[in-house]
Write a protein that holds these residues in place. Structure first.
Motif, PDB file in Angstrom:
ATOM      1  N   LEU A  13      -6.576  13.877  10.910  1.00  0.00           N
ATOM      2  CA  LEU A  13      -7.089  13.732   9.548  1.00  0.00           C
ATOM      3  C   LEU A  13      -8.395  12.947   9.537  1.00  0.00           C
ATOM      4  O   LEU A  13      -9.311  13.269   8.768  1.00  0.00           O
ATOM      5  CB  LEU A  13      -6.054  13.055   8.653  1.00  0.00           C
ATOM      6  N   ASP A  14      -8.495  11.939  10.373  1.00  0.00           N
ATOM      7  CA  ASP A  14      -9.747  11.181  10.465  1.00  0.00           C
ATOM      8  C   ASP A  14     -10.886  12.062  10.965  1.00  0.00           C
ATOM      9  O   ASP A  14     -11.987  12.034  10.419  1.00  0.00           O
ATOM     10  CB  ASP A  14      -9.590   9.962  11.373  1.00  0.00           C
ATOM     11  N   ARG A  15     -10.613  12.867  11.993  1.00  0.00           N
ATOM     12  CA  ARG A  15     -11.655  13.786  12.495  1.00  0.00           C
ATOM     13  C   ARG A  15     -12.064  14.767  11.401  1.00  0.00           C
ATOM     14  O   ARG A  15     -13.250  15.045  11.207  1.00  0.00           O
ATOM     15  CB  ARG A  15     -11.164  14.549  13.728  1.00  0.00           C
ATOM     16  N   PHE A  16     -11.087  15.279  10.680  1.00  0.00           N
ATOM     17  CA  PHE A  16     -11.341  16.226   9.598  1.00  0.00           C
ATOM     18  C   PHE A  16     -12.206  15.581   8.515  1.00  0.00           C
ATOM     19  O   PHE A  16     -13.149  16.175   7.992  1.00  0.00           O
ATOM     20  CB  PHE A  16     -10.006  16.710   9.034  1.00  0.00           C
ATOM     21  N   LYS A  17     -11.901  14.323   8.185  1.00  0.00           N
ATOM     22  CA  LYS A  17     -12.651  13.603   7.157  1.00  0.00           C
ATOM     23  C   LYS A  17     -14.129  13.490   7.544  1.00  0.00           C
ATOM     24  O   LYS A  17     -15.007  13.764   6.719  1.00  0.00           O
ATOM     25  CB  LYS A  17     -12.047  12.208   6.972  1.00  0.00           C
ATOM     26  N   SER A  31       0.831  -1.197   0.000  1.00  0.00           N
ATOM     27  CA  SER A  31       0.000   0.000   0.000  1.00  0.00           C
ATOM     28  C   SER A  31       0.866   1.247   0.000  1.00  0.00           C
ATOM     29  O   SER A  31       1.862   1.322   0.716  1.00  0.00           O
ATOM     30  CB  SER A  31      -0.891   0.006   1.241  1.00  0.00           C
ATOM     31  N   ASN A  32       0.491   2.223  -0.804  1.00  0.00           N
ATOM     32  CA  ASN A  32       1.193   3.500  -0.828  1.00  0.00           C
ATOM     33  C   ASN A  32       0.425   4.539  -0.028  1.00  0.00           C
ATOM     34  O   ASN A  32       0.670   5.724  -0.155  1.00  0.00           O
ATOM     35  CB  ASN A  32       1.368   3.992  -2.265  1.00  0.00           C
ATOM     36  N   ASN A  33      -0.523   4.092   0.782  1.00  0.00           N
ATOM     37  CA  ASN A  33      -1.389   4.995   1.528  1.00  0.00           C
ATOM     38  C   ASN A  33      -0.782   5.300   2.902  1.00  0.00           C
ATOM     39  O   ASN A  33      -1.431   5.154   3.928  1.00  0.00           O
ATOM     40  CB  ASN A  33      -2.776   4.375   1.679  1.00  0.00           C
ATOM     41  N   ARG A  34       0.483   5.702   2.899  1.00  0.00           N
ATOM     42  CA  ARG A  34       1.164   6.042   4.142  1.00  0.00           C
ATOM     43  C   ARG A  34       1.077   7.532   4.379  1.00  0.00           C
ATOM     44  O   ARG A  34       1.150   8.320   3.440  1.00  0.00           O
ATOM     45  CB  ARG A  34       2.619   5.610   4.095  1.00  0.00           C
ATOM     46  N   LYS A  35       0.915   7.912   5.624  1.00  0.00           N
ATOM     47  CA  LYS A  35       0.849   9.327   5.981  1.00  0.00           C
ATOM     48  C   LYS A  35       2.265   9.888   6.049  1.00  0.00           C
ATOM     49  O   LYS A  35       3.179   9.246   6.554  1.00  0.00           O
ATOM     50  CB  LYS A  35       0.172   9.505   7.337  1.00  0.00           C
ATOM     51  N   ALA A  36       2.440  11.100   5.537  1.00  0.00           N
ATOM     52  CA  ALA A  36       3.742  11.755   5.616  1.00  0.00           C
ATOM     53  C   ALA A  36       4.088  12.043   7.072  1.00  0.00           C
ATOM     54  O   ALA A  36       5.243  12.000   7.466  1.00  0.00           O
ATOM     55  CB  ALA A  36       3.737  13.052   4.812  1.00  0.00           C
ATOM     56  N   ARG A  68      -2.640  11.251  11.893  1.00  0.00           N
ATOM     57  CA  ARG A  68      -3.710  10.332  11.482  1.00  0.00           C
ATOM     58  C   ARG A  68      -5.036  10.632  12.173  1.00  0.00           C
ATOM     59  O   ARG A  68      -6.069  10.748  11.509  1.00  0.00           O
ATOM     60  CB  ARG A  68      -3.330   8.877  11.738  1.00  0.00           C
ATOM     61  N   ALA A  69      -5.046  10.782  13.482  1.00  0.00           N
ATOM     62  CA  ALA A  69      -6.293  11.026  14.219  1.00  0.00           C
ATOM     63  C   ALA A  69      -6.931  12.348  13.799  1.00  0.00           C
ATOM     64  O   ALA A  69      -8.151  12.423  13.610  1.00  0.00           O
ATOM     65  CB  ALA A  69      -6.044  11.006  15.726  1.00  0.00           C
TER      66      ALA A  69
END
Length: 66
Positions: free
Chosen positions: A16-20, A3-8, A13-14
């Motif tokens: 970004l999830d709340r933002f989503k 997977s290339n879905n790694r966070k910079a 992560r938390a």
């Protein structure tokens, strides 16, 4: 399969999830924890696209000193 879905910045992560979920709520997209296969590509794409738009707007404001 790799997977290339790694966070910079994994520590974000938390946030970004709340933002989503915040963006999905604003758009009226019924995004929930776990499986969301019942959502259309358009719905999912609108969440991601709007997230990018809001992040760019915020960065532009910061760059302008506002």
């Amino acid at each position: 399969m790799s997977s290339n879905n790694r966070k910079a910045v994994p520590e974000a992560r938390a946030a970004l999830d709340r933002f989503k979920y915040e963006v999905a709520s604003e758009l009226g997209v019924p995004l929930k924890q776990g499986y969301n296969g019942d959502l259309t590509s358009y719905q999912n794409g609108s969440v991601g696209g709007y997230m990018v738009k809001k992040m760019i707007e915020r960065q532009e404001q910061e760059m302008a000193g506002k």
